[in-house]
Enzyme design. Sequence first.
Site, mmCIF file in Angstrom:
data_model
loop_
_atom_site.group_PDB
_atom_site.id
_atom_site.type_symbol
_atom_site.label_atom_id
_atom_site.label_comp_id
_atom_site.label_asym_id
_atom_site.label_seq_id
_atom_site.Cartn_x
_atom_site.Cartn_y
_atom_site.Cartn_z
ATOM 1 N N PHE A 83 0.830 -1.196 0.000
ATOM 2 C CA PHE A 83 0.000 0.000 0.000
ATOM 3 C C PHE A 83 0.868 1.252 0.000
ATOM 4 C CE2 PHE A 83 -2.901 -3.166 1.499
ATOM 5 C CZ PHE A 83 -4.161 -2.742 1.138
ATOM 6 N N ASP A 84 0.486 2.240 -0.824
ATOM 7 C CA ASP A 84 1.120 3.553 -0.754
ATOM 8 C C ASP A 84 0.163 4.493 -0.020
ATOM 9 O OD1 ASP A 84 -0.839 4.444 -2.587
ATOM 10 O OD2 ASP A 84 0.515 4.323 -4.298
ATOM 11 N N SER A 85 0.505 5.755 0.072
ATOM 12 C CA SER A 85 -0.310 6.685 0.861
ATOM 13 C C SER A 85 -1.726 6.837 0.305
ATOM 14 C CB SER A 85 0.376 8.043 0.983
ATOM 15 O OG SER A 85 0.616 8.589 -0.290
ATOM 16 N N ASP B 91 -3.356 4.530 -1.397
ATOM 17 C CA ASP B 91 -4.024 3.269 -1.070
ATOM 18 C C ASP B 91 -4.485 3.262 0.383
ATOM 19 O OD1 ASP B 91 -3.488 2.175 -3.631
ATOM 20 O OD2 ASP B 91 -1.540 1.429 -2.957
#
Length: 87
Positions: free
Chosen positions: A45-47, A49
């Site tokens: 997950f990125d920010s 996400d």
Amino acid sequence: MPNEQINNRLTKDEISKKVIEIVADKGCVEIETVTLDKTFKELGFDSLDNVDLIMSFENEFLIHISDTDMEKIVTVQNAVEFVAAHI
């Protein structure tokens, strides 16, 4: 107290299962790879996400997660504990 009833609605085990299902779905990862000790970053997950994931928790459990609280929810376990405390 793994099966302790929370607010007469969901047990902590039920919350854990649902959080894991949401994380697997939103992260497009196999449910078996999602464990309580995993960070969302470890799961890919990125920010952006993370924001989508938090919104999914809010919608599923009918809770509000502030930006400050969102920053503290970095593992699957953190999410389970937050939801359990706020439903």
